[in-house]
Design an enzyme around this catalytic site. Structure first.
Site, PDB file in Angstrom:
ATOM      1  N   ARG A  56      -9.026 -39.416   2.591  1.00  0.00           N
ATOM      2  CA  ARG A  56      -8.309 -38.584   1.599  1.00  0.00           C
ATOM      3  C   ARG A  56      -8.129 -37.159   2.131  1.00  0.00           C
ATOM      4  O   ARG A  56      -7.111 -36.524   1.900  1.00  0.00           O
ATOM      5  CB  ARG A  56      -9.061 -38.544   0.248  1.00  0.00           C
ATOM      6  CG  ARG A  56      -8.424 -37.526  -0.697  1.00  0.00           C
ATOM      7  CD  ARG A  56      -8.731 -37.700  -2.171  1.00  0.00           C
ATOM      8  NE  ARG A  56     -10.086 -38.049  -2.499  1.00  0.00           N
ATOM      9  CZ  ARG A  56     -11.124 -37.210  -2.465  1.00  0.00           C
ATOM     10  NH1 ARG A  56     -10.960 -35.951  -2.108  1.00  0.00           N
ATOM     11  NH2 ARG A  56     -12.323 -37.636  -2.791  1.00  0.00           N
ATOM     12  N   TYR A 108      17.897 -31.938  -6.436  1.00  0.00           N
ATOM     13  CA  TYR A 108      17.584 -33.345  -6.639  1.00  0.00           C
ATOM     14  C   TYR A 108      17.083 -33.538  -8.081  1.00  0.00           C
ATOM     15  O   TYR A 108      16.240 -32.774  -8.566  1.00  0.00           O
ATOM     16  CB  TYR A 108      16.531 -33.771  -5.609  1.00  0.00           C
ATOM     17  CG  TYR A 108      15.952 -35.120  -5.893  1.00  0.00           C
ATOM     18  CD1 TYR A 108      16.768 -36.232  -6.019  1.00  0.00           C
ATOM     19  CD2 TYR A 108      14.580 -35.290  -6.055  1.00  0.00           C
ATOM     20  CE1 TYR A 108      16.233 -37.476  -6.322  1.00  0.00           C
ATOM     21  CE2 TYR A 108      14.044 -36.528  -6.341  1.00  0.00           C
ATOM     22  CZ  TYR A 108      14.878 -37.617  -6.482  1.00  0.00           C
ATOM     23  OH  TYR A 108      14.357 -38.840  -6.779  1.00  0.00           O
ATOM     24  N   ASP A 180      13.837 -26.764   0.761  1.00  0.00           N
ATOM     25  CA  ASP A 180      13.871 -28.220   0.924  1.00  0.00           C
ATOM     26  C   ASP A 180      14.897 -28.517   2.017  1.00  0.00           C
ATOM     27  O   ASP A 180      16.096 -28.313   1.833  1.00  0.00           O
ATOM     28  CB  ASP A 180      14.258 -28.868  -0.412  1.00  0.00           C
ATOM     29  CG  ASP A 180      14.227 -30.402  -0.354  1.00  0.00           C
ATOM     30  OD1 ASP A 180      14.495 -30.954   0.731  1.00  0.00           O
ATOM     31  OD2 ASP A 180      13.956 -31.038  -1.384  1.00  0.00           O
ATOM     32  N   LYS A 205      13.546 -39.897   3.887  1.00  0.00           N
ATOM     33  CA  LYS A 205      14.964 -39.868   4.256  1.00  0.00           C
ATOM     34  C   LYS A 205      15.126 -39.861   5.783  1.00  0.00           C
ATOM     35  O   LYS A 205      14.683 -40.789   6.444  1.00  0.00           O
ATOM     36  CB  LYS A 205      15.628 -38.672   3.571  1.00  0.00           C
ATOM     37  CG  LYS A 205      15.326 -38.579   2.068  1.00  0.00           C
ATOM     38  CD  LYS A 205      15.887 -39.765   1.337  1.00  0.00           C
ATOM     39  CE  LYS A 205      15.729 -39.863  -0.152  1.00  0.00           C
ATOM     40  NZ  LYS A 205      14.713 -39.268  -0.913  1.00  0.00           N
TER      41      LYS A 205
HETATM   42  C1  LIG Z   1      16.629 -33.240  -1.401  1.00  0.00           C
HETATM   43  C2  LIG Z   1      15.501 -34.099  -1.913  1.00  0.00           C
HETATM   44  N1  LIG Z   1      14.285 -33.560  -2.054  1.00  0.00           N
HETATM   45  C3  LIG Z   1      13.233 -34.300  -2.500  1.00  0.00           C
HETATM   46  C4  LIG Z   1      13.383 -35.616  -2.851  1.00  0.00           C
HETATM   47  C5  LIG Z   1      12.196 -36.414  -3.339  1.00  0.00           C
HETATM   48  O1  LIG Z   1      11.749 -37.254  -2.322  1.00  0.00           O
HETATM   49  P1  LIG Z   1      11.011 -38.656  -2.579  1.00  0.00           P
HETATM   50  O2  LIG Z   1      12.025 -39.576  -3.148  1.00  0.00           O
HETATM   51  O3  LIG Z   1      10.527 -39.026  -1.209  1.00  0.00           O
HETATM   52  O4  LIG Z   1       9.898 -38.392  -3.520  1.00  0.00           O
HETATM   53  C6  LIG Z   1      14.639 -36.222  -2.715  1.00  0.00           C
HETATM   54  C7  LIG Z   1      14.824 -37.633  -3.075  1.00  0.00           C
HETATM   55  O5  LIG Z   1      15.919 -38.150  -3.099  1.00  0.00           O
HETATM   56  C8  LIG Z   1      15.730 -35.439  -2.243  1.00  0.00           C
HETATM   57  O6  LIG Z   1      16.974 -35.956  -2.104  1.00  0.00           O
END
Ligand SMILES: Cc1ncc(COP(=O)(O)O)c(C=O)c1O
Length: 387
Positions: A56, A108, A180, A205
């Site tokens: 962990r 998102y 992000d 992704k």
């Molecule tokens: C730009 C972006 N940030 C964060 C996330 C969240 O990621 P996760 O689906 O791996 O939790 C996504 C998910 O589609 C995303 O497109």
């Protein structure tokens, strides 16, 4: 924390992704970094100082991934979480009741839900703003603003924020800047070099890249932040498992090849969509007419593989989503296969309709994650449902 002596100096970005941090396992010589599938570690003696004690808290496979992403993002330390949202959550966990956060208005949907359904209960204040407009960001800053959180390019409208300009605003107000970087990855954009304090990825992704695992990554630019995020990961138990860490590590090895191909294909597909009589508008950062083109050229070395577009006729939506033979109607993005998504019922369903429509997320908007297949096949598939 990164030990710079372990890194091969002077590698180009294409070689850096292949070799990662240690690149091989120094304990065994294994060229493919092993999956240390263990929850605990033998303690050689009372009071001995061991590198890993309990998975962990840390695990060698996860550490290799964390150091690799820190290296690629030019940060001081990296952290690997179970999902991208867990990494977003860790950045929010730096806030306390009474703090204020300035957010991209085009984000998102899961991040939006995390704020509206969970974080607002903790008396942390969030304001949404068009981060493509630094004056609007400045106007949102308050004496209790502790963080600006941006996605760039934004999901799904592909607006680009000027990271350096927003970093100046954050610094002037003593706030952190979190970026992000999911859409471009460190292969095309390094926010820390432009003044960001925290970089976040949905590793699910492009970094993992094959639609086969979930992961979140977070990189920090200074040691104090590293201590705070490390405590959150260890204490909340949100660290990525060894096997998933290995999948992301393996994905990163081909990041350069894949990102170039995603982009090359996206440029061709965007150009084709632009001339299609049934398409109203396209949103692609690499389109010369996109208002973000110039800033994107200045701060990133590539445009990525994401395109959104609107259809002229809403009645065609279902056929485009469901009628392709190769392109799959599925959520997510950044993998080898081309995916088509309907933001209003999928990725952005949790955002209220009136807010979605104000941003441009309408019932005619589709989002395409352009894969690494032959671009002509992607175009032929789209032609079969659009023409
Ligand atoms: C730009 C972006 N940030 C964060 C996330 C969240 O990621 P996760 O689906 O791996 O939790 C996504 C998910 O589609 C995303 O497109």
């Amino acid at each position: 924390m990164l030990d710079k002596t372990k890194i091969i100096p002077g590698l180009s970005p294409d070689s850096a992704v292949v070799h990662g941090y240690e690149g091989h396992d120094s304990r065994t010589g294994a060229v493919s970094f092993p999956i240390y599938q263990t929850s605990t570690y033998l303690n050689p003696g009372l009071g001995s100082n061991i590198e890993h004690s309990y998975t962990r808290c840390s695990n060698p496979t996860r550490s290799e991934l964390e150091n690799t992403i820190a290296l690629l993002e030019n940060g001081v330390a990296g952290f690997a979480f179970t999902t991208g949202l867990a990494a977003v959550l860790a950045s929010f966990s730096l806030m306390k009741a009474g703090d204020h956060v300035v957010m991209s208005d085009d984000i998102y949907g899961g991040t939006y839900r995390l704020i509206e359904e969970i974080w607002k209960r903790y008396n942390v204040e969030f304001d949404y703003v068009d981060v493509g407009n630094p004056e609007a960001v400045e106007a949102c800053m308050k004496s209790n603003t502790k963080m600006i959180f941006i996605e760039t390019p934004t999901n799904p409208m592909m607006k680009v924020a000027d990271i350096a300009a927003i970093s100046k605003i954050a610094k002037a107000h003593g706030a952190l800047l979190a970026v992000d970087n999911t859409f471009l990855t460190p292969y095309f954009q390094k926010p820390i070099d432009l003044g960001a304090d925290i970089v976040i990825h949905s590793g699910t992704k492009y970094l993992a890249g094959h639609h086969d695992t979930m992961a979140g990554l977070l990189v920090v630019a200074d040691e104090k932040l590293a201590e705070r995020i490390g405590l959150i990961l260890r204490t909340e138990g949100s660290g990525l498992a060894p096997f998933d860490s290995w999948l992301v590590l393996r994905g990163i090895k081909t990041l350069a090849l894949r990102m170039k191909r995603h982009e090359e294909n996206a440029i061709k597909v965007a150009a084709w969509l632009k001339t299609n009589k049934n398409v109203d508008k396209i949103y692609f950062v690499g389109d010369l007419e996109n208002p973000s083109y110039k800033i994107s050229k200045r701060q990133s070395s590539g445009f990525g593989g994401m395109i959104s577009f609107t259809l002229k006729d809403v009645t065609k939506v279902e056929k485009v989503l469901c009628g392709c033979r190769m392109i799959m109607f599925a959520e997510s993005l950044g993998g080898t296969e081309t995916l088509i998504t309907y933001p209003i019922t999928q990725t952005h369903a949790s955002i209220p309709k009136e807010i979605r429509e104000k941003i441009g997320i309408t019932d005619r908007l589709l989002r395409l994650s352009v894969g690494i297949e032959d671009a002509d096949d992607i175009i032929a598939d789209l032609a079969s449902v659009l023409d």
